[in-house]
Design an enzyme around this catalytic site. Sequence first.
Site, PDB file in Angstrom:
ATOM      1  N   TRP A 105       4.599  -0.027   1.811  1.00 10.34           N
ATOM      2  CA  TRP A 105       5.533  -0.856   2.573  1.00 10.34           C
ATOM      3  C   TRP A 105       5.840  -2.148   1.820  1.00 10.34           C
ATOM      4  CZ3 TRP A 105       1.344   0.544   6.427  1.00 10.34           C
ATOM      5  CH2 TRP A 105       1.679   1.715   7.119  1.00 10.34           C
ATOM      6  N   TYR A 121      -2.442   3.958   0.999  1.00  9.58           N
ATOM      7  CA  TYR A 121      -2.490   4.948   2.073  1.00  9.58           C
ATOM      8  C   TYR A 121      -2.228   6.327   1.470  1.00  9.58           C
ATOM      9  CZ  TYR A 121      -2.226   1.768   6.185  1.00  9.58           C
ATOM     10  OH  TYR A 121      -2.468   0.839   7.168  1.00  9.58           O
ATOM     11  N   GLU A 160     -11.379   5.204   5.843  1.00 11.45           N
ATOM     12  CA  GLU A 160     -12.029   5.224   7.162  1.00 11.45           C
ATOM     13  C   GLU A 160     -12.032   6.621   7.774  1.00 11.45           C
ATOM     14  OE1 GLU A 160     -10.325   2.189   9.685  1.00 11.45           O
ATOM     15  OE2 GLU A 160     -11.274   0.576   8.538  1.00 11.45           O
ATOM     16  N   GLU A 192     -13.221  -3.891   3.877  1.00 12.19           N
ATOM     17  CA  GLU A 192     -12.113  -4.314   4.752  1.00 12.19           C
ATOM     18  C   GLU A 192     -12.681  -4.942   6.013  1.00 12.19           C
ATOM     19  OE1 GLU A 192      -8.857  -1.441   5.669  1.00 12.19           O
ATOM     20  OE2 GLU A 192      -9.012  -2.220   7.712  1.00 12.19           O
ATOM     21  N   ALA A 217      -9.640  -4.437  16.457  1.00  8.38           N
ATOM     22  CA  ALA A 217      -9.405  -3.312  15.540  1.00  8.38           C
ATOM     23  C   ALA A 217      -7.932  -2.892  15.445  1.00  8.38           C
ATOM     24  CB  ALA A 217     -10.260  -2.120  15.959  1.00  8.38           C
ATOM     25  N   TRP A 264      -8.427  -8.099   5.425  1.00 15.72           N
ATOM     26  CA  TRP A 264      -7.161  -7.417   5.741  1.00 15.72           C
ATOM     27  C   TRP A 264      -6.238  -8.400   6.445  1.00 15.72           C
ATOM     28  CZ3 TRP A 264      -5.276  -2.677   4.491  1.00 15.72           C
ATOM     29  CH2 TRP A 264      -4.179  -2.201   5.214  1.00 15.72           C
ATOM     30  N   LYS A 305       3.685  -8.698   7.348  1.00 14.53           N
ATOM     31  CA  LYS A 305       4.119  -8.031   8.572  1.00 14.53           C
ATOM     32  C   LYS A 305       3.864  -8.976   9.746  1.00 14.53           C
ATOM     33  CE  LYS A 305       3.700  -4.052  11.490  1.00 14.53           C
ATOM     34  NZ  LYS A 305       3.025  -2.826  11.853  1.00 14.53           N
ATOM     35  N   ASP A 306       4.705  -8.880  10.745  1.00 12.40           N
ATOM     36  CA  ASP A 306       4.552  -9.757  11.903  1.00 12.40           C
ATOM     37  C   ASP A 306       3.396  -9.253  12.779  1.00 12.40           C
ATOM     38  OD1 ASP A 306       4.934 -11.672  13.747  1.00 12.40           O
ATOM     39  OD2 ASP A 306       6.813 -10.872  14.556  1.00 12.40           O
ATOM     40  N   GLU A 307       2.177  -9.480  12.310  1.00 15.08           N
ATOM     41  CA  GLU A 307       0.976  -9.115  13.072  1.00 15.08           C
ATOM     42  C   GLU A 307      -0.125 -10.091  12.671  1.00 15.08           C
ATOM     43  OE1 GLU A 307      -0.121  -5.061  12.040  1.00 15.08           O
ATOM     44  OE2 GLU A 307      -0.880  -5.665  10.088  1.00 15.08           O
TER      45      GLU A 307
HETATM   46  C1  IDC Z   1      -3.006  -1.208  10.230  1.00 19.33           C
HETATM   47  C2  IDC Z   1      -1.874  -2.167   9.909  1.00 19.33           C
HETATM   48  C3  IDC Z   1      -0.697  -1.881  10.818  1.00 19.33           C
HETATM   49  C4  IDC Z   1      -0.314  -0.418  10.668  1.00 19.33           C
HETATM   50  C5  IDC Z   1      -1.517   0.475  10.940  1.00 19.33           C
HETATM   51  C6  IDC Z   1      -1.256   1.940  10.748  1.00 19.33           C
HETATM   52  O1  IDC Z   1      -2.348  -3.489  10.066  1.00 19.33           O
HETATM   53  O2  IDC Z   1       0.395  -2.717  10.504  1.00 19.33           O
HETATM   54  O3  IDC Z   1       0.718  -0.108  11.576  1.00 19.33           O
HETATM   55  O4  IDC Z   1      -2.575   0.113  10.076  1.00 19.33           O
HETATM   56  O5  IDC Z   1      -0.920   2.214   9.431  1.00 19.33           O
HETATM   57  C7  IDC Z   1      -7.981  -0.369   9.839  1.00 19.33           C
HETATM   58  C8  IDC Z   1      -7.252   0.306   8.737  1.00 19.33           C
HETATM   59  C9  IDC Z   1      -5.961  -0.393   8.430  1.00 19.33           C
HETATM   60  C10 IDC Z   1      -5.288  -0.895   9.683  1.00 19.33           C
HETATM   61  C11 IDC Z   1      -6.201  -1.951  10.315  1.00 19.33           C
HETATM   62  C12 IDC Z   1      -5.622  -2.611  11.566  1.00 19.33           C
HETATM   63  O6  IDC Z   1      -8.030   0.496   7.584  1.00 19.33           O
HETATM   64  O7  IDC Z   1      -5.124   0.488   7.727  1.00 19.33           O
HETATM   65  O8  IDC Z   1      -4.048  -1.450   9.344  1.00 19.33           O
HETATM   66  N1  IDC Z   1      -7.488  -1.352  10.592  1.00 19.33           N
HETATM   67  O9  IDC Z   1      -5.440  -1.681  12.575  1.00 19.33           O
HETATM   68  N2  IDC Z   1      -9.211  -0.096  10.252  1.00 19.33           N
HETATM   69  C13 IDC Z   1      -9.485  -0.856  11.318  1.00 19.33           C
HETATM   70  C14 IDC Z   1      -8.402  -1.682  11.553  1.00 19.33           C
END
Ligand code: IDC
Length: 333
Positions: free
Chosen positions: A68, A97, A170, A257, A263, A291, A296-298
């Site tokens: 992305w 990914y 994961e 991470e 989560a 992380w 991204k808007d998060e």
């Molecule tokens: C999240 C991204 C989010 C995306 C989502 C799915 O922050 O923008 O839409 O993945 O692709 C993890 C993962 C990590 C996640 C993150 C937050 O390794 O890829 O990213 N997260 O959910 N494990 C626990 C939390």
Amino acid sequence: MNREGYLRRVMMSLLCLTLFFTGSISSSAVETTPVEQNGHLKVIGNQLCNQANQPIQLRGMSSYGLQWDNGSKYINYDCLKYLRDNWNINVFRLAMYTREGGYIDDPAVLDTVKKGVEIALELGIYAIIDWHILSDNDPNLHKAEAVEFFEQMSLLYGKYPNIIYEICNEPHDVFWFKDIRPYAESVIEAIRKHDQNNIIIIGTSSYSRDVDIASDNPLSGHNLMYASHFYAGSHGQSVRQQIDYARKNNCAVFVSEWGTTNASGNGEIYPELAKIWIDYLSENKISWCNWSLGDKDESSAILTPGANPKGNWTDAELTESGKFIKTILSTNQ
Ligand code: IDC
């Protein structure tokens, strides 16, 4: 030239040489990169160590998903140099990914991974090549591709001390012994054909939390570490206890991470709970990546939408999480 003139010239030359060497020694100390200082990493007991067998804690950022634009635009020399020089990062994780538009769906993302690795080589920081399984819960779903991928990566980059392999982000809804462990054996074998030394991080069950379960049946081999991931709003003391258990079993843990949010990666941030984690990780010299480096808007992203791709961010370009992580990293907390 008379004897006095000759002596004067010799003295002047000695003085110049001394100035030159002391000058160059002190300037090279400032300019020594993390990899120049620490070289090839190794695991001794449950601890990550540098080439001189001294315990080392790596701290840095994980990229956002590299498929992305919110993640890939920050993979450039200026941005990573800014993070190394101003936030003191010594490690950077390249989150590739596998699904969700990642490598299995579109192998072109590999170009961004390679770009990131090559920048890390130039900057002398450690680079984690992360096979970021997520919606594909079971690493065996794309095991053949993973074996081929890591063989290729170790052939290309295995000779550099900068490289760390993370072979399955994961795993979930699978078992350590039946599913993950055999997968890891195959991938480790592929990596070790070309790279005998560099660190390999293995994801564990329940979204890389069950390092305790892994440590009851660890893999054989050297320089292996087990991934523990946490999100401060969702995971606390019981996850730290799982880490303690694994370390008592002589397994080394890498928090490749973690996030300041829950989560989901979004919503509120939990700085107090995150600080408890950071102190725990520092006390135990457990390495970590936050992380994520993305806009991204998060709320788990460190940057606000549109933040400068080249670094040098103003406070307005940092999210709450970004300001928190900047303080932790840049003031060595
Ligand atoms: C999240 C991204 C989010 C995306 C989502 C799915 O922050 O923008 O839409 O993945 O692709 C993890 C993962 C990590 C996640 C993150 C937050 O390794 O890829 O990213 N997260 O959910 N494990 C626990 C939390």
